[in-house]
Design a protein around this motif. Structure first.
Motif, PDB file in Angstrom:
ATOM      1  N   GLU A  50      47.446  28.583 -79.542  1.00  0.00           N
ATOM      2  CA  GLU A  50      48.139  28.214 -80.772  1.00  0.00           C
ATOM      3  C   GLU A  50      47.797  29.187 -81.897  1.00  0.00           C
ATOM      4  O   GLU A  50      48.668  29.553 -82.702  1.00  0.00           O
ATOM      5  CB  GLU A  50      47.757  26.789 -81.159  1.00  0.00           C
ATOM      6  N   ALA A  51      46.536  29.595 -81.954  1.00  0.00           N
ATOM      7  CA  ALA A  51      46.138  30.584 -82.956  1.00  0.00           C
ATOM      8  C   ALA A  51      46.848  31.911 -82.716  1.00  0.00           C
ATOM      9  O   ALA A  51      47.292  32.577 -83.656  1.00  0.00           O
ATOM     10  CB  ALA A  51      44.627  30.764 -82.936  1.00  0.00           C
ATOM     11  N   ALA A  52      46.983  32.302 -81.445  1.00  0.00           N
ATOM     12  CA  ALA A  52      47.663  33.555 -81.119  1.00  0.00           C
ATOM     13  C   ALA A  52      49.146  33.489 -81.486  1.00  0.00           C
ATOM     14  O   ALA A  52      49.716  34.462 -81.994  1.00  0.00           O
ATOM     15  CB  ALA A  52      47.498  33.856 -79.634  1.00  0.00           C
ATOM     16  N   THR A 108      49.451  33.838 -85.345  1.00  0.00           N
ATOM     17  CA  THR A 108      49.239  35.185 -85.886  1.00  0.00           C
ATOM     18  C   THR A 108      50.389  36.130 -85.557  1.00  0.00           C
ATOM     19  O   THR A 108      50.479  37.225 -86.116  1.00  0.00           O
ATOM     20  CB  THR A 108      47.939  35.801 -85.350  1.00  0.00           C
ATOM     21  N   GLY A 109      51.255  35.729 -84.624  1.00  0.00           N
ATOM     22  CA  GLY A 109      52.344  36.598 -84.184  1.00  0.00           C
ATOM     23  C   GLY A 109      51.997  37.432 -82.983  1.00  0.00           C
ATOM     24  O   GLY A 109      52.835  38.187 -82.484  1.00  0.00           O
ATOM     25  N   PHE A 136      56.627  33.742 -77.331  1.00  0.00           N
ATOM     26  CA  PHE A 136      56.869  32.498 -78.052  1.00  0.00           C
ATOM     27  C   PHE A 136      57.396  32.803 -79.450  1.00  0.00           C
ATOM     28  O   PHE A 136      56.644  32.790 -80.422  1.00  0.00           O
ATOM     29  CB  PHE A 136      55.580  31.666 -78.153  1.00  0.00           C
ATOM     30  N   PRO A 137      58.675  33.117 -79.573  1.00  0.00           N
ATOM     31  CA  PRO A 137      59.226  33.376 -80.908  1.00  0.00           C
ATOM     32  C   PRO A 137      59.147  32.126 -81.774  1.00  0.00           C
ATOM     33  O   PRO A 137      59.160  30.998 -81.270  1.00  0.00           O
ATOM     34  CB  PRO A 137      60.676  33.774 -80.618  1.00  0.00           C
ATOM     35  N   SER A 138      59.052  32.335 -83.080  1.00  0.00           N
ATOM     36  CA  SER A 138      58.877  31.225 -84.006  1.00  0.00           C
ATOM     37  C   SER A 138      60.015  31.151 -85.000  1.00  0.00           C
ATOM     38  O   SER A 138      60.591  32.171 -85.386  1.00  0.00           O
ATOM     39  CB  SER A 138      57.557  31.376 -84.771  1.00  0.00           C
ATOM     40  N   ARG A 184      55.793  22.460 -80.507  1.00  0.00           N
ATOM     41  CA  ARG A 184      54.713  22.827 -81.442  1.00  0.00           C
ATOM     42  C   ARG A 184      54.652  21.862 -82.612  1.00  0.00           C
ATOM     43  O   ARG A 184      54.749  22.271 -83.774  1.00  0.00           O
ATOM     44  CB  ARG A 184      54.902  24.251 -81.947  1.00  0.00           C
ATOM     45  N   SER A 185      54.473  20.611 -82.310  1.00  0.00           N
ATOM     46  CA  SER A 185      54.515  19.604 -83.366  1.00  0.00           C
ATOM     47  C   SER A 185      53.440  18.545 -83.240  1.00  0.00           C
ATOM     48  O   SER A 185      53.475  17.542 -83.943  1.00  0.00           O
ATOM     49  CB  SER A 185      55.890  18.915 -83.352  1.00  0.00           C
TER      50      SER A 185
END
Length: 306
Positions: free
Chosen positions: A43-45, A48-49, A55-57, A94-95
């Motif tokens: 999740e941290a990775a 940070t992008g 995993f695009p955001s 991611r929730s």
């Protein structure tokens, strides 16, 4: 309700707690009131992008997969779930780091009463990852396997599952975690300079498999120990995996995550699998929780409680 959000890639400073609208469950969904939500390095990775290609955001983004809680509302076709049920599951959106989370019914299992909330909330990602890594290296009775970061969130479960498979397990960890490893039938070895000599001293018959949950050179160490690439699995060093042809996948016959989660929860409930909890933070201290995680010295899982 309160939920973790961030508006763009960055360090822990981009994280905040927002007030957002209460979700409404649709067909095949339930709304879970979260009692505990685990946090994970992946999740941290993503935040940070570093994993944007995979995993695009879309922003604002939520965060988190692991969760455990109580069913608060049900949508149509909620199947075997009813309001008030205690559940363990995972969010694919991611929730999970929130007070209320919409979850697809296929991503939920009933929580055994014997499983504490903090353990249940941190079980999915680490548990399924550990299960996959152990199955990926095809452990058999009498094999010897080395596990790096053996006291971490994934490593602490991998060593126990490897022992259940009948393997002799060498756990690489700092000295302060050696007693815990011995108590779980694992041979502890301190990491750092000279580690290959210490491993070889404990494995006169050689090493058959290697599970890397840390990265930073452990794939090369496994190869130096004479382990075949097809019996090396890393969940952390994808560059080394590509270079040397070692594994990064969850095993030869992947099973649905909820099915594996049920198996793991049953083992926990029966006292056959321990999920160490390093620390529990309130949701409001999510930044501190991730700062703690990124130090990479915790024994077991870090969990948030809304």
């Amino acid at each position: 309700m309160k939920a973790v959000r961030y508006d763009g890639f960055g360090g822990i400073g981009v994280l905040r707690i927002d007030e957002v609208d209460r979700p409404v469950p649709g067909a095949g969904q339930v709304l879970v009131r979260v009692e505990a939500a685990g946090i994970n390095p992946g999740e941290a990775a993503i935040r940070t992008g570093a994993m944007a290609d995979i995993f695009p955001s879309a922003f604002p983004s939520g965060q988190g997969s692991d969760l455990a809680g109580v069913v608060a509302e049900v949508g149509a076709w909620a199947g075997r779930f009813a309001i008030g049920d205690e559940v363990i599951g995972f969010s694919e959106k991611r929730s999970a780091q929130a007070e209320l989370v919409l979850v697809e019914v296929g991503n939920l299992v009933h929580k055994p009463v014997e499983v504490p909330w903090a353990v249940a909330g941190g079980l999915y990602v680490a548990g399924v990852t550990a299960w996959g890594a152990v199955h990926s290296v095809h452990l058999e009775q009498g094999d010897t396997v080395v596990v790096s970061a053996a006291a971490g969130g994934v490593g602490s479960l991998a060593v126990q599952l490897a022992r259940r498979a009948g393997a002799t397990v060498i756990g690489l960890a700092s000295r302060r975690n050696h007693e815990w490893l011995r108590g779980h039938g694992v041979i502890p070895v301190e990491y750092g300079d000279g580690v290959i000599d210490r491993i070889e001293a404990e494995t006169p018959g050689g090493v058959d498999a290697f599970i890397d949950t840390h990265g930073d050179g452990y794939v090369e160490l496994a190869l130096a120990l004479g382990v075949s690439p097809e019996r090396i699995d890393t969940i952390a060093d994808f560059a080394a995996a590509a270079k040397y042809g070692v594994k990064t996948e969850p095993g030869p016959n992947p099973r649905p995550g909820a099915e594996i989660l049920t198996e793991l929860a049953t083992l926990v409930a029966a006292g056959r699998l321990e999920v160490p909890i390093a620390k529990v933070y309130p949701l409001s201290r999510v930044r501190e929780a991730y700062a703690d995680l990124e130090r990479r010295h915790t024994h077991g899982k870090i969990v948030l409680e809304p």
